[in-house]
Design a protein around this motif. Structure first.
Motif, mmCIF file in Angstrom:
data_model
loop_
_atom_site.group_PDB
_atom_site.id
_atom_site.type_symbol
_atom_site.label_atom_id
_atom_site.label_comp_id
_atom_site.label_asym_id
_atom_site.label_seq_id
_atom_site.Cartn_x
_atom_site.Cartn_y
_atom_site.Cartn_z
ATOM 1 N N GLY A 1 -6.946 1.558 5.597
ATOM 2 C CA GLY A 1 -7.563 1.496 4.279
ATOM 3 C C GLY A 1 -7.734 0.065 3.839
ATOM 4 N N ASN A 2 -8.500 -0.128 2.767
ATOM 5 C CA ASN A 2 -8.766 -1.470 2.263
ATOM 6 C C ASN A 2 -8.021 -1.778 0.978
ATOM 7 N N THR A 3 -7.344 -0.785 0.430
ATOM 8 C CA THR A 3 -6.639 -0.993 -0.828
ATOM 9 C C THR A 3 -5.168 -1.306 -0.578
ATOM 10 N N LEU A 4 -4.521 -1.801 -1.613
ATOM 11 C CA LEU A 4 -3.126 -2.209 -1.517
ATOM 12 C C LEU A 4 -2.229 -0.998 -1.290
ATOM 13 N N SER A 5 -1.250 -1.179 -0.414
ATOM 14 C CA SER A 5 -0.283 -0.122 -0.124
ATOM 15 C C SER A 5 1.105 -0.587 -0.579
ATOM 16 N N VAL A 6 1.879 0.339 -1.119
ATOM 17 C CA VAL A 6 3.253 0.047 -1.541
ATOM 18 C C VAL A 6 4.174 1.092 -0.933
ATOM 19 N N THR A 7 5.148 0.647 -0.147
ATOM 20 C CA THR A 7 6.131 1.561 0.428
ATOM 21 C C THR A 7 7.513 1.166 -0.084
ATOM 22 N N ARG A 8 8.437 2.128 -0.065
ATOM 23 C CA ARG A 8 9.754 1.900 -0.642
ATOM 24 C C ARG A 8 10.853 2.153 0.376
ATOM 25 N N GLY A 9 11.956 1.490 0.176
ATOM 26 C CA GLY A 9 13.100 1.687 1.061
ATOM 27 C C GLY A 9 14.302 0.925 0.550
ATOM 28 N N VAL A 10 15.263 0.728 1.426
ATOM 29 C CA VAL A 10 16.455 -0.033 1.070
ATOM 30 C C VAL A 10 16.764 -1.031 2.177
ATOM 31 N N VAL A 11 17.536 -2.061 1.835
ATOM 32 C CA VAL A 11 17.996 -3.030 2.820
ATOM 33 C C VAL A 11 19.147 -2.394 3.597
ATOM 34 N N SER A 12 19.006 -2.309 4.896
ATOM 35 C CA SER A 12 20.015 -1.613 5.702
ATOM 36 C C SER A 12 20.837 -2.542 6.590
ATOM 37 N N ARG A 13 20.390 -3.796 6.781
ATOM 38 C CA ARG A 13 21.141 -4.711 7.644
ATOM 39 C C ARG A 13 20.662 -6.136 7.397
ATOM 40 N N ILE A 14 21.612 -7.084 7.431
ATOM 41 C CA ILE A 14 21.268 -8.507 7.343
ATOM 42 C C ILE A 14 22.029 -9.232 8.436
ATOM 43 N N GLU A 15 21.296 -9.857 9.348
ATOM 44 C CA GLU A 15 21.916 -10.587 10.442
ATOM 45 C C GLU A 15 20.874 -11.500 11.063
ATOM 46 N N LYS A 16 21.289 -12.327 12.021
ATOM 47 C CA LYS A 16 20.325 -13.176 12.722
ATOM 48 C C LYS A 16 19.587 -12.333 13.757
ATOM 49 N N GLN A 17 18.262 -12.509 13.774
ATOM 50 C CA GLN A 17 17.419 -11.765 14.701
ATOM 51 C C GLN A 17 16.476 -12.747 15.394
ATOM 52 N N ASN A 18 15.935 -12.334 16.531
ATOM 53 C CA ASN A 18 14.910 -13.128 17.209
ATOM 54 C C ASN A 18 13.555 -12.821 16.581
ATOM 55 N N TYR A 19 12.955 -13.814 15.935
ATOM 56 C CA TYR A 19 11.629 -13.641 15.373
ATOM 57 C C TYR A 19 10.631 -13.567 16.533
ATOM 58 N N VAL A 20 9.816 -12.545 16.541
ATOM 59 C CA VAL A 20 8.941 -12.315 17.683
ATOM 60 C C VAL A 20 7.893 -13.406 17.851
ATOM 61 N N HIS A 21 7.460 -14.015 16.763
ATOM 62 C CA HIS A 21 6.377 -15.012 16.860
ATOM 63 C C HIS A 21 6.720 -16.131 17.836
ATOM 64 N N THR A 22 7.941 -16.644 17.762
ATOM 65 C CA THR A 22 8.336 -17.714 18.680
ATOM 66 C C THR A 22 9.669 -17.460 19.350
ATOM 67 N N GLY A 23 10.362 -16.393 18.969
ATOM 68 C CA GLY A 23 11.671 -16.136 19.540
ATOM 69 C C GLY A 23 12.783 -16.882 18.834
ATOM 70 N N GLU A 24 12.471 -17.581 17.749
ATOM 71 C CA GLU A 24 13.499 -18.308 17.011
ATOM 72 C C GLU A 24 14.529 -17.329 16.463
ATOM 73 N N ASN A 25 15.797 -17.702 16.535
ATOM 74 C CA ASN A 25 16.878 -16.828 16.107
ATOM 75 C C ASN A 25 17.322 -17.240 14.708
ATOM 76 N N LEU A 26 16.888 -16.482 13.686
ATOM 77 C CA LEU A 26 17.160 -16.823 12.292
ATOM 78 C C LEU A 26 17.572 -15.576 11.517
ATOM 79 N N MET A 27 18.069 -15.804 10.304
ATOM 80 C CA MET A 27 18.455 -14.677 9.460
ATOM 81 C C MET A 27 17.249 -13.779 9.181
ATOM 82 N N ALA A 28 17.463 -12.482 9.280
ATOM 83 C CA ALA A 28 16.427 -11.492 8.963
ATOM 84 C C ALA A 28 17.096 -10.307 8.284
ATOM 85 N N ALA A 29 16.336 -9.624 7.456
ATOM 86 C CA ALA A 29 16.845 -8.431 6.775
ATOM 87 C C ALA A 29 16.087 -7.214 7.272
ATOM 88 N N GLN A 30 16.841 -6.185 7.635
ATOM 89 C CA GLN A 30 16.226 -4.938 8.096
ATOM 90 C C GLN A 30 16.074 -3.990 6.916
#
Length: 630
Positions: free
Chosen positions: A200-229
């Protein structure tokens, strides 16, 4: 600084086929591989979308989580919905990207796609780096509007997967209330993800909760930094959109879990603030490196050997990088017990909130280049304090540089053999990484070698017979002389005047090229394989720079301005590669008028058209491959 090489294949945003996880910090067991969210996977050549994207492109459903039911309805004092102001600051990013084939960098392709973004203070638009990288044309379209504004990249941090854009019309969104950054969200905190996913071309809003906070590998470059799931639905095209809680931005949507349901990842505000602080000096420095590697100390025998009692915890230093901040200050065998006053557990984590742990290197990530980090260590049973200053980006300590964007990969063809500097892009493109090459990803530059050179493949011809099946060879010497980096290799081949150019790989394996024969047959080989230039644009620019003084000197000697034509030929033996005739391809529209009549030696078609340039990033920091953060 990331310490373990993890090579994975994933889908990249907007048609890029794959992206690696580079060097992960300390952890030997990589996390579940996340996936960057492209806006339009149908435009990605050789890419296969994940399960959630292979279904019919309908608007993504709201995440089925408890948050959908318990998220309170927000109402302002005047009875309006504050979410409307949030929506006003969410934009769709339309992009045209120009990308190159890693192992055939003379080939390139343009593709269209889109992502999401948010308007922040300073009339800037925050989005993902993987949305804006390799951009040749950008447009911004705000929610509830049809008008698009042309934009440009102002700053880009590939390692953080964040980019700042600005519309070329300074007044485009001056009346829009920018979104504010909030704090790091807590576990189970309700969030809303805003964006423009496919379907679609219109704005979408989805809802959820934060389930985990830890360092993850960012896929763009593989950098290992804090990420929230989060368990809110994050789909293709959501990349760069704001994640909102209590009316403030708590993160930027980044990627979703691979082969998982309702698992998405966002870049949290501590990382966003790090980038905003980083660019205060008008350049992107990235993340520093303290200079040593450690291992966990959960093994009972190891703890007994080093005399650690039950009331002591820490991690063991096992490698020191030469000329790094730790050199001569930290020793192998030291036990690191604290970082900036935070106790380090035996598994290398630190309690950053009650009951929540994160890898200790997060505190290195939170420092800027030029700042000090304080460690407490135990050496030979004695407690000590050590302060280390982060002096330069972590990538400077890597022999194998991280992934590169916004530029044509460097390459050089001689006698049908294709040579490139070894970097993470090249490794990711291999069908399996040879052990000798993989080992280099742990090494740092030294006085003898600051960059590795690799022969990636051969364009088969009669003059390179018997080498047709050779590939991924590390070139260590040219005519018996050690190669320091790719520029040194290139200059040595160009300057050779011997009958044969002998290239030595590991274990003295040799490739012998008849120099004159290679020069004569080069145009034919290039034409046969549809290669329009025998070297990359940066090398063409180098040749022209070297040749320029000669072109100026000649008129001065003759005392008449007329004879300017011939001296444009590169100073090094012009015959080596027929491409010098095309110096007109310098990335900026080369002001070198003297190149008007190239040397008649050249039969090769002119190099790629100069129209293909990196995104209009006004700041030099954009170019670099991602640095190595924590």
């Amino acid at each position: 600084m990331r310490q373990t090489t993890i090579i994975t294949s994933t889908l990249l945003c907007l048609g890029l086929a794959s992206s690696p996880n580079l060097l992960a910090e300390i952890s030997i067991n990589p996390p579940v591989t996340p996936q960057v969210q492209p806006a339009n996977p149908s435009t990605a050549p050789n890419a296969t979308a994940p399960n959630e994207a292979t279904t019919e492109p309908t608007a993504p459903p709201v995440a089925t989580s408890l948050a959908t039911d318990i998220l309170p309805e927000i109402t302002a004092a005047d009875g309006s919905d504050p979410r409307e102001k949030i929506k006003d600051a969410v934009v769709k990013v339309h992009i045209v990207q120009h990308t190159y084939e890693t192992l055939s960098p003379w080939n390139s392709d343009s593709q269209k796609g889109s992502g999401s973004g948010l308007i922040i203070a300073g009339n800037l638009i925050l989005t993902n780096a993987h949305v804006a990288s390799d951009a040749t044309f950008l447009e911004i379209q705000r929610h509830s509007e049809t008008k698009r504004y042309e934009a440009e990249v102002v700053y880009i941090s590939h390692e953080s997967d964040l980019a700042l854009l600005r519309t070329k019309d300074a007044n485009a969104y001056k009346d829009v209330t920018p979104l504010e950054l909030g704090d790091l969200p807590k576990m189970q905190q309700s969030v809303e993800v805003y964006g423009f996913p496919i379907g679609g071309n219109t704005l979408s809003v989805t809802r959820g909760v934060v389930s985990r906070i830890e360092k993850q590998n960012y896929v763009h470059t593989g950098e290992n930094l804090m990420a929230a799931q989060v368990d809110a639905a994050i789909n293709f095209g959501n990349s760069g959109g704001p994640v909102i809680s209590d009316g403030k931005v708590v993160g930027v949507a980044m990627q979703s879990g691979f082969l998982t349901e309702n698992i998405g990842y966002m870049i949290p505000t501590p990382i966003i603030r790090h980038v905003l602080d980083d660019i205060k000096d008008h350049k992107v420095d990235g993340y520093g490196f303290h200079g040593f590697l450690t291992q966990s100390m959960e093994n009972p025998a190891m703890r007994r050997k080093y005399g650690l009692g039950e009331d002591h915890t820490g991690i063991l230093v096992h490698k020191i990088y030469k000329n790094s901040p730790a050199d001569n200050k930290i020793q192998i065998g030291d036990i690191v017990t604290q970082i900036d006053g935070h106790k380090i557990e035996n598994n290398g984590t630190v309690e950053f909130r009650p009951g929540e742990f994160i890898d200790h290197t997060h505190y290195i990530d939170m420092h800027q280049i030029g700042q000090d980090i304080k460690f407490k260590i135990i050496r030979s049973g004695q407690a000590q304090e050590v302060a280390l200053r982060l002096d330069k980006p972590g990538k400077e300590y890597l022999l194998v540089k991280p992934n590169q964007y916004d530029k044509q990969p460097t390459y050089f063809i001689f006698g049908g053999l294709v040579f490139m500097p070894l970097n993470q892009d090249v490794i990711d493109s291999m069908e399996g990484t040879p052990a000798r090459i993989g080992a280099l990803t742990y090494e740092s530059p030294d006085e003898k070698r600051s960059e590795a050179v690799i022969m990636t493949k051969v364009l088969p011809a009669d003059i390179n017979k018997d080498y047709h099946h050779d590939n991924d060879l590390l070139i260590e010497k040219v005519n018996g002389e050690t190669v320091r980096d790719f520029r040194d290799f290139y200059n040595k081949v160009q300057a050779s005047v011997s009958d044969f150019v002998t290239l030595q790989a590991a274990d003295d394996y040799q490739l012998v090229i008849d120099r004159k024969e290679a020069i004569e047959r080069q145009p034919e080989i290039l034409t046969q394989y549809g290669v329009n230039a025998d070297r990359s644009k940066d090398l063409q620019a180098l040749d022209q720079t070297v040749a320029q003084p000669a072109a100026i000197a000649a008129p001065a000697a003759v005392a008449t301005p007329a004879p300017v034509a011939a001296p444009v030929v590169p100073a090094v033996p012009a015959p080596v590669v027929p491409a010098p005739a095309a110096p007109a391809v310098v990335v900026p529209p080369a002001p070198a008028a003297p190149v008007a009549t190239p040397a008649p030696v050249v039969v090769v078609p002119a190099p790629v058209a100069p129209a293909v340039v990196a995104p209009p990033v006004p700041a030099a920091p954009v170019a670099p491959a991602p640095s190595v953060g924590g």
